[in-house]
Design an enzyme around this catalytic site. Structure first.
Site, mmCIF file in Angstrom:
data_model
loop_
_atom_site.group_PDB
_atom_site.id
_atom_site.type_symbol
_atom_site.label_atom_id
_atom_site.label_comp_id
_atom_site.label_asym_id
_atom_site.label_seq_id
_atom_site.Cartn_x
_atom_site.Cartn_y
_atom_site.Cartn_z
ATOM 1 N N LYS A 68 -27.494 -40.017 48.269
ATOM 2 C CA LYS A 68 -27.542 -39.531 49.741
ATOM 3 C C LYS A 68 -26.267 -38.816 49.990
ATOM 4 C CE LYS A 68 -29.921 -42.327 52.601
ATOM 5 N NZ LYS A 68 -29.856 -43.844 53.098
ATOM 6 N N ARG A 102 -25.073 -46.052 56.097
ATOM 7 C CA ARG A 102 -26.310 -45.852 55.472
ATOM 8 C C ARG A 102 -25.978 -46.099 53.962
ATOM 9 N NH1 ARG A 102 -27.598 -39.792 56.630
ATOM 10 N NH2 ARG A 102 -29.719 -40.362 56.043
ATOM 11 N N GLY A 131 -35.366 -51.191 49.012
ATOM 12 C CA GLY A 131 -35.109 -52.799 48.958
ATOM 13 C C GLY A 131 -33.727 -53.047 49.238
ATOM 14 N N MET A 161 -30.270 -52.446 51.497
ATOM 15 C CA MET A 161 -30.100 -52.549 52.974
ATOM 16 C C MET A 161 -30.545 -51.433 53.774
ATOM 17 S SD MET A 161 -26.759 -53.272 55.228
ATOM 18 C CE MET A 161 -26.958 -51.741 55.889
ATOM 19 N N ARG A 205 -33.013 -34.481 49.553
ATOM 20 C CA ARG A 205 -33.445 -35.206 48.031
ATOM 21 C C ARG A 205 -34.704 -34.369 47.642
ATOM 22 N NH1 ARG A 205 -34.928 -40.960 50.124
ATOM 23 N NH2 ARG A 205 -36.516 -40.244 51.689
ATOM 24 N N HIS A 257 -57.792 -55.128 20.764
ATOM 25 C CA HIS A 257 -58.596 -54.452 20.388
ATOM 26 C C HIS A 257 -59.405 -53.438 21.595
ATOM 27 C CE1 HIS A 257 -62.745 -53.274 19.077
ATOM 28 N NE2 HIS A 257 -62.301 -53.069 17.986
ATOM 29 N N ARG A 296 -60.215 -42.446 10.825
ATOM 30 C CA ARG A 296 -60.567 -43.729 10.191
ATOM 31 C C ARG A 296 -61.922 -43.876 9.972
ATOM 32 N NH1 ARG A 296 -57.529 -44.360 15.386
ATOM 33 N NH2 ARG A 296 -55.585 -45.438 14.997
ATOM 34 N N ARG A 301 -58.993 -40.727 6.269
ATOM 35 C CA ARG A 301 -58.150 -41.601 5.375
ATOM 36 C C ARG A 301 -59.370 -42.535 5.101
ATOM 37 N NH1 ARG A 301 -55.472 -46.294 8.810
ATOM 38 N NH2 ARG A 301 -57.692 -46.477 9.500
ATOM 39 N N SER A 326 -48.325 -38.941 5.578
ATOM 40 C CA SER A 326 -48.634 -39.004 7.161
ATOM 41 C C SER A 326 -48.176 -40.503 7.467
ATOM 42 C CB SER A 326 -50.057 -38.897 7.576
ATOM 43 O OG SER A 326 -50.158 -39.315 8.935
ATOM 44 N N ASP A 350 -48.223 -49.779 10.729
ATOM 45 C CA ASP A 350 -48.168 -50.725 9.525
ATOM 46 C C ASP A 350 -46.595 -50.629 9.357
ATOM 47 O OD1 ASP A 350 -50.255 -52.572 8.859
ATOM 48 O OD2 ASP A 350 -51.355 -50.661 8.679
ATOM 49 N N CYS A 374 -49.410 -40.643 12.518
ATOM 50 C CA CYS A 374 -50.593 -40.930 13.006
ATOM 51 C C CYS A 374 -50.664 -42.315 13.421
ATOM 52 C CB CYS A 374 -51.586 -40.686 11.808
ATOM 53 S SG CYS A 374 -51.468 -41.916 10.567
ATOM 54 N N TYR A 391 -46.208 -31.997 11.769
ATOM 55 C CA TYR A 391 -47.132 -32.134 13.327
ATOM 56 C C TYR A 391 -46.924 -33.793 13.739
ATOM 57 C CZ TYR A 391 -50.499 -34.562 9.898
ATOM 58 O OH TYR A 391 -50.820 -35.214 8.937
HETATM 59 P P1 ADP Z 1 -33.247 -44.614 54.344
HETATM 60 O O1 ADP Z 1 -32.703 -44.447 53.115
HETATM 61 O O2 ADP Z 1 -34.053 -45.748 54.609
HETATM 62 O O3 ADP Z 1 -34.115 -43.394 54.521
HETATM 63 P P2 ADP Z 1 -31.372 -43.344 56.058
HETATM 64 O O4 ADP Z 1 -30.119 -43.754 55.999
HETATM 65 O O5 ADP Z 1 -31.884 -42.129 55.798
HETATM 66 O O6 ADP Z 1 -32.496 -44.559 55.499
HETATM 67 O O7 ADP Z 1 -31.756 -43.696 57.699
HETATM 68 C C1 ADP Z 1 -32.809 -44.121 58.408
HETATM 69 C C2 ADP Z 1 -33.030 -43.185 59.675
HETATM 70 O O8 ADP Z 1 -31.876 -43.051 60.369
HETATM 71 C C3 ADP Z 1 -33.217 -41.817 59.059
HETATM 72 O O9 ADP Z 1 -34.539 -41.177 60.016
HETATM 73 C C4 ADP Z 1 -32.139 -40.835 59.328
HETATM 74 O O10 ADP Z 1 -32.234 -39.416 59.557
HETATM 75 C C5 ADP Z 1 -31.488 -41.708 60.763
HETATM 76 N N1 ADP Z 1 -30.019 -41.478 60.717
HETATM 77 C C6 ADP Z 1 -29.162 -42.173 59.761
HETATM 78 N N2 ADP Z 1 -28.013 -41.379 60.147
HETATM 79 C C7 ADP Z 1 -28.053 -40.741 61.242
HETATM 80 C C8 ADP Z 1 -27.084 -40.167 62.149
HETATM 81 N N3 ADP Z 1 -25.862 -40.329 61.606
HETATM 82 N N4 ADP Z 1 -27.681 -39.535 63.235
HETATM 83 C C9 ADP Z 1 -28.715 -39.828 63.636
HETATM 84 N N5 ADP Z 1 -29.794 -40.303 62.935
HETATM 85 C C10 ADP Z 1 -29.370 -40.817 61.641
HETATM 86 MG MG MG Z 2 -33.376 -41.469 54.560
#
Ligand code: ADP
Ligand code: MG
Ligand code: MG
Length: 889
Positions: free
Chosen positions: A27, A97, A106, A108, A341, A459, A567, A623, A776, A781, A843, A863
């Site tokens: 990010k 974030r 998973g 925060m 991303r 099997h 086989r 074989r 081959s 084995d 093989c 191959y």
């Molecule tokens: P996640 O990885 O779960 O997507 P994010 O950090 O991207 O978490 O953020 C969760 C939501 O909060 C997203 O919709 C993001 O666009 C929004 N958000 C994060 N930072 C800001 C910010 N500075 N201003 C406005 N919206 C934000």
């Molecule tokens: Mg996000």
């Protein structure tokens, strides 16, 4: 210099770029990159993954150095924004974030609106002239920080919010007035105090400090650790923390927030795609509080923003040269980008996108080839469930996803019934406790196979994968009573009987009651295109392991250029053949053995005619008989009685013979070429069958009437010594030459050997001197014997070996290059030292595994050979290996 660098823990967005993912997380690195592209990204800074590592290593401590750097960056941010964190009149608000180098749900959750407190909320209201917005933001902060940092249950907040909404008759959050929101805030604060015994932190510096620590801590929470384990994410040191100035999508109807993809992530269609909500903040879109709108509607409601958004997204896509998944916020008509991303996509979409981008001249063919994970192609080659129909179904059991695909049919509990029902055109699922070689016909005619016992290399699993038949194996919750013909799901107390319909998903291992609709695999134009590009680049040939014309023709459809392993034992299980082979095994003298074998010859010859016809001139490696003989013998009383009648021997004689054939260690026992050393008649019959078939199709194919060019390659299995090979080779050649002479034709045939006993790798040069024209590598084995691990017993400990990192991968799935690979290298060096152009193939099950394919490419194999449904995977993997190893030089 480098030391100075490692003391830098905090980077302003202006200081980073896309190549700094390891240190800034995905990010952070992408926010920095977009900043440098001049895209409207709210300013901020990133605390590095290294800071996270040190924090955790020190037992949760922010060092003074980090603290200073955070402070400095915060001051710079305040200057840039002309606002101060916690200022009563004009407060700066930020988001906190998390973001590691690999995408990792998973960890925060994000905290928005940090910096609000009882004073600054008033300042914000005045400054924006929007009191409602200020209080909405404040209640969101208390909720997010309360939940994520103070670990108060989410329900506590929801409960309060719902009760206020109810009392005000508000349907949506947006229906709440300023006064209502103030009430929510008051109630939230009271609840926080009650639960945590402390006031909600009013000091923004404390809010920030707690939040940063919470992100760092979340790196090692259970969810995050499990996620890394399951997805095999290794070598990352921690998560980064992004602190970013807030922009607001909840400032009214001219504001909003959304997510979009530059192309459709499920189909790959090159069309802008996404969802948004007006007057909403952050997670509202995904949280499902209100139903978001399709981003296309923005075109009508706000054409200016829409145009701008499309332009920015296209710019970012062009820059990254890949489909982007982006987050945006509109604040009072101004567009901000908050994340970009590479978008997650289905395989279909991945292939289409890659091919389209080559056409658009965005990427090269090489890049397109490298972009697709070969293993995922699997999903394109099998029937799949219709998603809508699947959504409505509930799984009744979970087993191992042993062989991908989707299968629907009626339950049948034995192989012969399966065959007869399938012949009537019914769709059948063969359900068994476990399968054995005798079930082969039933397995072949079933739409899917379900077993209660056995693992990924049982099997059922191996055979099903080979045939490309959907299979769910090892489903411990099932009790299968083959006599009573019932299938009971223990945990559900549910019993199904023969004829009931079930559906299997071999890609997930899920079992469903009833029928789910399926759809045919789409070998679309794009897929074909990608494959043809792969063929331009790859250097090694791709063959298939196939024993039947059906498998061979499937493999050819997928692009196989020959059979690398046929086989022959699989050919001996059908109807009259198994009788003849049993007769042969149970014979006490050569004469009766020859008589039994003579019965097998025409069958075997027909089999080879079928294969040669299907392969139309491509080489076919046959074989000769390999498994221990007892595998062909009856085990249950009924069969024994039947056979004794047929053969005219008493049950007790028969039982004695079976007893006699019992071995303590069958895999190391009387099998492979050892059978032919003691009973030469067996390979003699097989040689006759191969060469007679070859002569037939050379003159005039009995199936199509054409003349095929044939290149039979006879492969002697389990050779350990030079003498074994030279003896058997001579016998083969004698027969072949005699037959060719009689038929008055010339034919390029080859005699070679499987290299699968470690000893053979050490004498590989001598085996070539003795006349072997190809090797081959039988890596199943060779792994068993090379590593000394019985594949059938490995289930008990190998998983733990992999978990503990003793082996990096299961050596039966991915070739153990360090050990077994070294044996192979030695054999190649020795073999090619004698004969420079010695043909070399593989093989074993490894032949279609991408890492192993790369190894084979590097070691100069001619191959690889793999099951039909892995052929496209091997083609792509071979192309990737060629491209990677070209650019490396
Ligand atoms: P996640 O990885 O779960 O997507 P994010 O950090 O991207 O978490 O953020 C969760 C939501 O909060 C997203 O919709 C993001 O666009 C929004 N958000 C994060 N930072 C800001 C910010 N500075 N201003 C406005 N919206 C934000
Ligand atoms: Mg996000
Ligand atoms: Mg989230």
């Amino acid at each position: 210099m480098s030391q100075k660098k490692s003391n830098k823990f905090v980077y302003a967005f202006e200081e980073g770029n896309r190549n700094m993912k390891e240190i800034l997380g995905g990010k952070g690195a992408n926010l920095a990159e977009m900043k440098s592209l001049g895209i409207n990204v709210p300013p901020g800074f990133t605390i590095s993954t290294q800071a996270c590592k040190i924090y955790n290593d020190l037992g949760k401590k922010i060092t003074p150095e980090m603290e200073t750097q955070i402070k400095t960056n915060l001051i710079n941010l305040e200057k840039k924004m002309g606002k101060k964190l916690g200022d009563a009149k004009n407060p700066l608000l930020v988001s906190v974030r998390s973001g590691a180098a690999a995408s990792m749900p998973g960890m925060m959750d994000t905290i928005l609106n940090l910096g609000l407190n009882d004073q600054s909320v008033i300042g914000l209201a005045e400054k924006t002239g929007n009191e409602r917005f200020a209080w909405d933001s404040y209640r969101r902060l208390i909720q997010m920080l309360g939940n994520v940092v103070l670990e108060i249950d989410h329900d506590e907040f929801e409960h309060i919010l719902e009760s206020v909404k109810e009392s005000k008759k508000a349907k949506f959050d947006t229906d709440l007035s300023t006064e209502d929101l103030k009430e929510v805030v008051t109630k939230y604060k009271a609840m926080v105090k009650k639960v945590t015994k402390k006031d909600f932190p009013q000091d923004p510096k404390v809010q920030l400090d707690l939040s940063i620590k919470a992100v760092f801590n979340s790196w090692n929470n259970y969810r995050a650790i499990r996620y890394r384990e399951i997805n095999n994410i290794k070598g990352l040191i921690g998560t980064a923390v992004n602190v970013q100035a807030m922009v607001f999508g909840n400032l009214g109807e001219d504001s909003g927030t959304g997510v979009c993809f530059t192309r459709n992530p499920s189909t790959g269609e090159a069309k802008f795609y996404g969802e948004y909500l007006m007057n909403a903040q952050g997670e509202d879109v995904v949280a499902g509080i209100r139903t978001p709108l399709a981003v296309s509607t923005l075109q009508k409601s706000n054409p200016k923003i829409y145009k701008e958004l499309v332009a920015v997204c296209n710019k970012v896509e062009k820059h990254y040269k890949d489909m982007q998944d982006m987050e945006f916020t509109i604040e009072k008509g101004v567009l901000y980008i908050l994340q970009a991303r590479n978008g997650k996509r289905t395989v279909e979409a991945g292939v289409k996108t890659a091919v389209d981008m080559v056409k658009e001249k965005l990427i090269t063919k090489e890049e397109a080839i490298l972009r697709i994970d070969p293993n995922q192609l699997n999903q394109l080659l099998h029937k799949q469930f219709d998603q809508k129909s699947l959504n409505k179904a509930e799984a009744i059991a979970q087993g191992l996803p042993a062989s991908p695909g989707a299968a629907v049919g009626e339950i049948v509990f034995n192989a012969s019934e399966t065959l007869s029902k399938a012949e009537k055109g019914l769709s059948v699922i063969l359900v068994r406790t476990e399968t054995s070689p005798e079930d082969i016909d039933g397995m072949h005619s079933a739409k899917g196979i379900l077993t209660a016992r056995g693992g990924m290399t049982s099997h059922a699993a191996v055979v099903a994968r080979g045939m490309g038949t959907c299979c769910v194996a090892g489903c411990p919750d099932l009790i299968i009573d083959e006599k009573k013909k019932t299938l009971t799901i223990k945990s559900k107390g549910l019993t199904l009987k023969e004829g009931d319909f079930i559906s299997l998903d071999g890609s997930t291992g899920k079992v469903y009651a009833g029928k789910i609709e399926t759809k045919e695999p789409e070998l679309s134009g794009n897929f074909g295109k990608l494959m043809s590009w792969a063929d331009e680049y790859r250097k090694i040939g791709i063959r298939t392991n196939a024993d039947t014309p059906k498998d061979a023709s499937t493999a050819r459809k997928f692009g196989a250029e020959g059979i690398g392993l046929c086989r022959t034992e699989h050919m001996f299980f059908e109807g009259p053949r198994i009788k003849a082979i049993r007769e042969m095994i149970l014979s006490n003298d050569i004469e009766s053995r020859k008589k039994a074998l003579a019965k097998l010859l025409p069958f075997q010859r027909d089999d080879f005619v079928g294969l040669f016809h299907t392969m139309e001139g491509f080489p076919v490696t046959v074989r000769f008989l390999d498994p221990p003989l007892h595998e062909f013998l009856p085990t249950n009383e009924k069969d024994i009685v039947e056979i004794s009648k047929e053969m005219g021997v008493s049950v007790s004689v028969l039982k004695n013979k079976i007893e006699e054939l019992h071995e303590f260690n069958p895999m190391l026992g009387h099998r492979g070429c050892r059978l032919a050393v003691t009973f030469p008649e067996i390979y003699e019959m097989q040689t006759n069958a191969v060469i007679e078939a070859a002569i037939l199709v050379t003159k005039k194919c009995p199936i199509c009437g054409k003349k095929h060019k044939v290149t039979p390659e006879i492969m002697i299995p389990l050779v350990a010594t030079t003498k074994e090979f030279s003896m058997l080779r001579e016998s083969v050649i004698e027969i072949v030459e005699k037959k060719l002479k009689e038929a008055k034709i010339k034919m390029a045939y080859k005699v070679g050997t499987m290299i699968e006993v470690p000893r053979a790798t050490m004498v590989a040069d001598k085996i070539v001197e003795a006349g072997a024209e190809f090797f081959s590598f039988g890596t199943n084995d060779l792994t068993q014997m090379g590593a000394g691990i019985s594949r059938d017993d490995a289930g008990k400990f190998l998983k733990e070996y992999v978990a503990k990192g003793i082996y990096e991968n299961d050596p039966f799935e991915t070739l153990d290059q360090e050990g077994v690979g070294e044996l192979i290298k030695i054999a190649i060096k020795k073999g090619r030292g004698v004969k420079k152009d010695l043909k070399i193939g593989i093989c074993g099950e490894h032949g279609g595994e991408p890492k192993t394919v790369e190894f084979c490419h590097k070691e100069g194999f001619s191959y690889v050979s793999c099951s039909p449904f892995r052929v496209p995977i091997a083609r792509l993997a071979a192309a990737q290996a060629a491209i990677k190893n070209k650019t490396k030089k």
